[in-house]
Write a protein that holds these residues in place. Structure first.
Motif, short mmCIF file in Angstrom:
data_model
loop_
_atom_site.label_atom_id
_atom_site.label_comp_id
_atom_site.label_asym_id
_atom_site.label_seq_id
_atom_site.Cartn_x
_atom_site.Cartn_y
_atom_site.Cartn_z
N HIS A 164 0.83 -1.19 0.00
CA HIS A 164 0.00 0.00 0.00
C HIS A 164 0.87 1.25 0.00
N VAL A 165 0.53 2.20 -0.88
CA VAL A 165 1.21 3.49 -0.92
C VAL A 165 0.46 4.43 0.02
N GLU A 166 1.09 4.81 1.12
CA GLU A 166 0.42 5.58 2.17
C GLU A 166 -0.20 6.87 1.63
N GLY A 167 -1.42 7.15 2.09
CA GLY A 167 -2.12 8.36 1.70
C GLY A 167 -2.80 8.29 0.35
N THR A 168 -2.80 7.10 -0.26
CA THR A 168 -3.46 6.90 -1.56
C THR A 168 -4.30 5.63 -1.50
N ASN A 169 -4.98 5.32 -2.60
CA ASN A 169 -5.69 4.05 -2.71
C ASN A 169 -4.95 3.08 -3.63
N LEU A 170 -3.64 3.28 -3.76
CA LEU A 170 -2.83 2.51 -4.69
C LEU A 170 -1.93 1.49 -3.98
N TYR A 171 -1.65 0.40 -4.70
CA TYR A 171 -0.70 -0.63 -4.25
C TYR A 171 0.28 -0.87 -5.40
N LYS A 172 1.59 -1.04 -5.06
CA LYS A 172 2.59 -1.17 -6.11
C LYS A 172 3.65 -2.20 -5.74
N ALA A 173 4.27 -2.78 -6.78
CA ALA A 173 5.43 -3.67 -6.61
C ALA A 173 5.98 -4.03 -7.98
N LYS A 174 7.27 -4.36 -8.01
CA LYS A 174 7.88 -4.91 -9.21
C LYS A 174 7.56 -6.41 -9.25
N VAL A 175 7.02 -6.88 -10.36
CA VAL A 175 6.59 -8.28 -10.46
C VAL A 175 7.16 -8.89 -11.73
N LYS A 176 7.78 -10.06 -11.56
CA LYS A 176 8.31 -10.79 -12.71
C LYS A 176 7.30 -11.83 -13.16
N GLU A 232 6.28 -2.98 -13.36
CA GLU A 232 5.83 -2.32 -12.14
C GLU A 232 4.31 -2.39 -12.16
N VAL A 233 3.76 -3.16 -11.23
CA VAL A 233 2.31 -3.39 -11.21
C VAL A 233 1.68 -2.41 -10.22
N THR A 234 0.64 -1.72 -10.68
CA THR A 234 -0.13 -0.81 -9.83
C THR A 234 -1.57 -1.31 -9.76
N PHE A 235 -2.09 -1.39 -8.55
CA PHE A 235 -3.47 -1.81 -8.31
C PHE A 235 -4.20 -0.64 -7.66
N ASP A 236 -5.25 -0.14 -8.31
CA ASP A 236 -6.07 0.95 -7.79
C ASP A 236 -7.25 0.35 -7.03
N TYR A 237 -7.19 0.43 -5.70
CA TYR A 237 -8.16 -0.25 -4.84
C TYR A 237 -9.56 0.33 -4.99
N CYS A 238 -9.69 1.64 -5.14
CA CYS A 238 -11.01 2.27 -5.21
C CYS A 238 -11.66 2.06 -6.57
N MET A 241 -8.81 -0.92 -10.81
CA MET A 241 -8.05 -0.86 -12.04
C MET A 241 -6.61 -1.28 -11.76
N ALA A 242 -5.93 -1.68 -12.82
CA ALA A 242 -4.52 -2.07 -12.68
C ALA A 242 -3.74 -1.57 -13.88
N MET A 243 -2.42 -1.51 -13.71
CA MET A 243 -1.53 -1.21 -14.82
C MET A 243 -0.26 -2.04 -14.67
N LEU A 244 0.19 -2.62 -15.76
CA LEU A 244 1.46 -3.34 -15.80
C LEU A 244 2.41 -2.49 -16.65
N TYR A 245 3.36 -1.82 -15.98
CA TYR A 245 4.19 -0.83 -16.67
C TYR A 245 5.62 -1.32 -16.84
N ASP A 246 6.13 -1.18 -18.05
CA ASP A 246 7.54 -1.48 -18.36
C ASP A 246 8.05 -0.36 -19.25
#
Length: 417
Positions: A164-176, A232-238, A241-246
């Protein structure tokens, strides 16, 4: 001139605050899904601080709401409600970040998008007319989990953990990603039955560096990504939505044109698709597409974002009327959206499945074959064998012999006399 404008603004604000104080009421509309102007979904209670209201609000079928200080006599008196209602002040709904004040703006005639909470259930809402903010309490989970990215699906063992990214509704991590199928989970569980209650997947094609719409599923279906690698995977909890970014990803230029299919099969995300067919000759497109029950639209270019209707509509073909039903052996006229902005197409229950679809932009027609896998090349007499009958649209009629007519049985045309 500026002094007069400022004076007018201050007088207006003073009148607004005076009206709020005089009402001494604060209602929530929309949380119950009714959206009526004479019935609140909840009423907040005044606190010891003037102009501040609080209360528990139940969100059952709806995640959306707005705030008002007075109810109307009629159920749909939205114009009359405007002077007493409050919204985010944007053209799109605002996702509430739990425990963080969001801006409260007096309603305007053209901009009245609602607030959206991330979870159904009961939330305490605080409305502060002094600071002009609304705050919703709630608890974000510490992590969002992924399974399948390494090819393993082991209960209680995620293949990746998003933080969880503090102060947002987002979650992130590098995923292989070393495997193609994957899913998101909002929590880990002790049994697969509980685990599957938290499964979220991308509907439609998983395109890198693109906002992807997520839906909750209960049938063990998964997302599929064709291009493996590290993202870099982002998950928008609210917004789910998601994004897989390279940053190294460069889309391969398409060497052929396509018709793209968007709609309920990919949660109406305009920047991706649930099916596409290539151009096989000048202006003629053909290929297999699998359809769910629901609406769909077609076009030769996707939007740049999930709500970029302007771009999609500029390259869209539409039906003559709304709810133009498609099924086996359907053939319908199509129109350029800019010339004739009409409706979408509809797959009714019983017509879902995979078809060979032809879109001819010269003759302006869309055609469906029979359902893929059902052959109708031979004609025989109907027998009493216990197999299902189908009508010529592909609908399953069951094993009981139907009325006189032409049907499909055992993959062949049969005549019932």
């Amino acid at each position: 001139m500026k002094r007069n404008l400022l004076k007018s603004l201050f007088v207006t604000l003073a009148l607004v605050f005076t009206a709020i104080a005089a009402q001494a009421q604060c209602y929530i509309i929309g949380n119950d899904g009714k959206w009526l102007t004479n019935e609140a979904g909840a009423e907040l209670q005044p606190t010891t601080e003037d102009g501040v209201y609080e209360g528990d609000v139940v969100f059952d079928d709806s995640q959306y709401f707005c705030v008002c200080t007075k109810l109307m006599d009629g159920a749909y008196d939205w114009n009359e409600l405007l002077p007493y209602s409050y919204y985010p002040g944007t053209t799109e709904e605002i996702s509430i970040v739990y425990n963080k004040p969001s801006k409260l703006t007096p309603a305007m005639e053209s901009i009245n998008s609602p607030y959206m909470v991330a979870d159904l259930g009961t939330h305490k809402i605080r409305v502060d007319f002094n600071a002009m903010t609304v705050t919703v309490d709630g608890t974000f989970p510490e992590h969002i989990y992924m399974m399948g990215t390494d090819g393993e699906w082991t209960l209680g063992v995620p293949s990746a953990t998003l933080n969880h990214v503090e102060g947002t509704n987002l979650y992130k991590a590098k995923v292989k990603f070393t495997a193609n199928y994957f899913a998101f989970f909002k929590q880990m569980a002790d049994t697969w039955e509980e685990q599957e209650l938290n499964r979220w997947i991308v509907k439609g094609a998983v395109l890198p560096n693109t906002e992807l719409s997520l839906v909750k599923v209960f049938d063990k279906s998964s997302s599929y990504i064709n291009r493996l690698g590290t993202y870099e995977v982002t998950f928008d909890y609210c917004n789910n939505m998601a994004m897989l970014y390279d940053e190294t990803y460069v889309p391969e230029p398409e060497t052929e044109k396509h018709i793209y299919f968007i709609g309920e099969g990919n949660n109406w995300a305009i920047n991706t698709y649930f099916g596409k067919i290539p151009e096989v000759s000048d202006g003629v497109y053909e290929g297999q597409v699998k359809f769910e029950v629901g609406y769909f639209a077609i076009g030769t270019k996707l939007g740049n974002t999930r709500n970029d209707w302007d771009t999609f509509n500029a390259y869209r073909f539409c039906s003559y009327t709304e709810r133009e039903t498609m099924g086996a052996y359907s053939e319908k006229q199509i129109f350029k959206y800019n010339d004739y902005p009409s409706g979408s197409f509809l797959i009714e229950k019983g017509n879902e499945g995979e078809y060979v679809v032809t879109v001819d932009t010269n003759e302006m027609m869309i055609k469906f074959s029979g359902l893929v896998g059902i052959s109708i090349t031979n004609i025989t007499s109907a027998s009493d064998n216990i197999t299902n009958y189908y009508d010529l649209t592909g609908r399953n009629l069951g094993t009981k012999k139907p009325a006189k007519g032409l049907y499909i049985k055992d993959g062949k045309k049969v005549v019932v006399k």
